[in-house]
Design a protein around this motif. Structure first.
Motif, PDB file in Angstrom:
ATOM      1  N   LEU A 190      11.229   7.256  -7.910  1.00 26.01           N
ATOM      2  CA  LEU A 190       9.410   8.074  -7.920  1.00 26.01           C
ATOM      3  C   LEU A 190       8.340   7.250  -8.220  1.00 26.01           C
ATOM      4  CD1 LEU A 190       8.720  10.924  -7.533  1.00 26.01           C
ATOM      5  CD2 LEU A 190       9.200  11.646  -9.690  1.00 26.01           C
ATOM      6  N   LEU A 191       7.274   7.117  -7.736  1.00 27.35           N
ATOM      7  CA  LEU A 191       6.100   6.350  -8.746  1.00 27.35           C
ATOM      8  C   LEU A 191       5.644   7.810  -8.887  1.00 27.35           C
ATOM      9  CD1 LEU A 191       6.133   3.886  -5.700  1.00 27.35           C
ATOM     10  CD2 LEU A 191       7.513   3.483  -7.736  1.00 27.35           C
ATOM     11  N   VAL A 192       5.065   7.955  -8.541  1.00 27.33           N
ATOM     12  CA  VAL A 192       3.707   9.600  -8.433  1.00 27.33           C
ATOM     13  C   VAL A 192       4.231  11.066  -8.540  1.00 27.33           C
ATOM     14  CG1 VAL A 192       1.504   9.774  -8.397  1.00 27.33           C
ATOM     15  CG2 VAL A 192       1.877   7.593  -7.894  1.00 27.33           C
ATOM     16  N   ILE A 193       4.061  11.417  -9.013  1.00 20.88           N
ATOM     17  CA  ILE A 193       3.900  13.206  -9.197  1.00 20.88           C
ATOM     18  C   ILE A 193       2.907  13.514  -8.961  1.00 20.88           C
ATOM     19  CG2 ILE A 193       4.640  14.999 -10.491  1.00 20.88           C
ATOM     20  CD1 ILE A 193       6.964  13.318 -11.581  1.00 20.88           C
ATOM     21  N   LEU A 194       2.735  13.992  -7.483  1.00 26.63           N
ATOM     22  CA  LEU A 194       1.362  14.556  -7.206  1.00 26.63           C
ATOM     23  C   LEU A 194       0.784  16.356  -7.679  1.00 26.63           C
ATOM     24  CD1 LEU A 194       0.693  13.435  -4.000  1.00 26.63           C
ATOM     25  CD2 LEU A 194      -0.171  12.747  -5.778  1.00 26.63           C
ATOM     26  N   ASP A 195      -0.177  16.694  -8.127  1.00 25.44           N
ATOM     27  CA  ASP A 195      -0.209  18.571  -8.368  1.00 25.44           C
ATOM     28  C   ASP A 195      -0.212  19.136  -7.094  1.00 25.44           C
ATOM     29  OD1 ASP A 195      -0.859  20.481  -9.286  1.00 25.44           O
ATOM     30  OD2 ASP A 195      -2.592  20.281  -9.651  1.00 25.44           O
ATOM     31  N   MET A 240       0.258  -1.527  -0.288  1.00 26.11           N
ATOM     32  CA  MET A 240       0.018   0.458   0.002  1.00 26.11           C
ATOM     33  C   MET A 240       0.946   1.394   0.238  1.00 26.11           C
ATOM     34  SD  MET A 240      -3.429   0.651   0.197  1.00 26.11           S
ATOM     35  CE  MET A 240      -4.994   1.042   0.570  1.00 26.11           C
ATOM     36  N   VAL A 241       0.998   2.057  -1.231  1.00 29.19           N
ATOM     37  CA  VAL A 241       1.335   3.214  -0.863  1.00 29.19           C
ATOM     38  C   VAL A 241       0.182   4.820  -0.554  1.00 29.19           C
ATOM     39  CG1 VAL A 241       3.316   4.587  -2.212  1.00 29.19           C
ATOM     40  CG2 VAL A 241       2.609   2.286  -2.586  1.00 29.19           C
ATOM     41  N   ILE A 296      -3.543  15.740  -6.678  1.00 28.04           N
ATOM     42  CA  ILE A 296      -4.591  15.157  -7.935  1.00 28.04           C
ATOM     43  C   ILE A 296      -3.280  14.509  -8.688  1.00 28.04           C
ATOM     44  CG2 ILE A 296      -5.301  15.322 -10.179  1.00 28.04           C
ATOM     45  CD1 ILE A 296      -6.228  17.927  -8.404  1.00 28.04           C
ATOM     46  N   VAL A 297      -3.137  13.636  -8.642  1.00 26.55           N
ATOM     47  CA  VAL A 297      -2.093  12.414  -9.670  1.00 26.55           C
ATOM     48  C   VAL A 297      -1.529  13.831 -10.410  1.00 26.55           C
ATOM     49  CG1 VAL A 297      -1.097  10.623 -10.541  1.00 26.55           C
ATOM     50  CG2 VAL A 297      -2.547  10.687  -8.462  1.00 26.55           C
ATOM     51  N   LYS A 298      -0.698  13.995 -10.461  1.00 15.42           N
ATOM     52  CA  LYS A 298      -0.013  15.006 -11.516  1.00 15.42           C
ATOM     53  C   LYS A 298       0.347  13.660 -12.636  1.00 15.42           C
ATOM     54  CE  LYS A 298       2.188  18.800 -12.668  1.00 15.42           C
ATOM     55  NZ  LYS A 298       3.109  20.117 -12.578  1.00 15.42           N
ATOM     56  N   SER A 299       1.225  12.937 -13.212  1.00 15.68           N
ATOM     57  CA  SER A 299       1.879  11.827 -13.790  1.00 15.68           C
ATOM     58  C   SER A 299       1.769  10.539 -13.170  1.00 15.68           C
ATOM     59  CB  SER A 299       2.564  12.555 -14.741  1.00 15.68           C
ATOM     60  OG  SER A 299       4.046  12.647 -13.242  1.00 15.68           O
ATOM     61  N   LEU A 300       2.340   9.216 -13.861  1.00 15.62           N
ATOM     62  CA  LEU A 300       2.959   8.277 -13.471  1.00 15.62           C
ATOM     63  C   LEU A 300       3.818   8.384 -14.129  1.00 15.62           C
ATOM     64  CD1 LEU A 300      -0.593   6.847 -12.929  1.00 15.62           C
ATOM     65  CD2 LEU A 300       0.961   7.257 -11.314  1.00 15.62           C
TER      66      LEU A 300
END
Length: 105
Positions: A93-98, A68-69, A76-80
């Motif tokens: 780096l797994l996720v870039i959030l706004d 669980m991450v 909001i998720v900006k990019s994966l």
């Protein structure tokens, strides 16, 4: 009472011995099958050709482990940067959030 118990013991012993002799005699004759029953098999010569028999199945795959991450802040998720099923290593780096809301606070 003792005579009755002794007689009952002799009857049970004789019955068990009789059953054992019966089983031994019938298994030697081959009347009692042992193990699994034989399966009928049909032999055919091998042939070369296209395979016409195809099947499609649906199912679900599951990994050996699940992780669980969750981020420390919401957003909001900006990019994966990774695709589903990609391997990752510690610290990657797994996720870039706004983070626009976080910067305004």
């Amino acid at each position: 009472m003792r005579k009755t118990l002794f007689a009952l013991f002799i009857i049970v012993l004789a019955s068990g011995l009789g059953w054992r002799l019966y089983v031994a005699a019938t298994s030697q004759k081959g009347n009692m099958p042992r193990g699994k029953a034989p399966v009928a098999v049909e032999l055919a010569k091998t042939t070369y050709g296209a395979i016409d028999d195809m099947a499609e199945f649906t199912g679900t795959l599951a990994g050996k482990a699940e992780v669980m991450v969750s981020p420390k802040i919401s957003g909001i998720v900006k990019s994966l940067p990774l695709e589903l099923g990609d391997h990752c290593r510690a610290g990657q780096l797994l996720v870039i959030l706004d983070d626009e809301e976080a910067r305004h606070s």
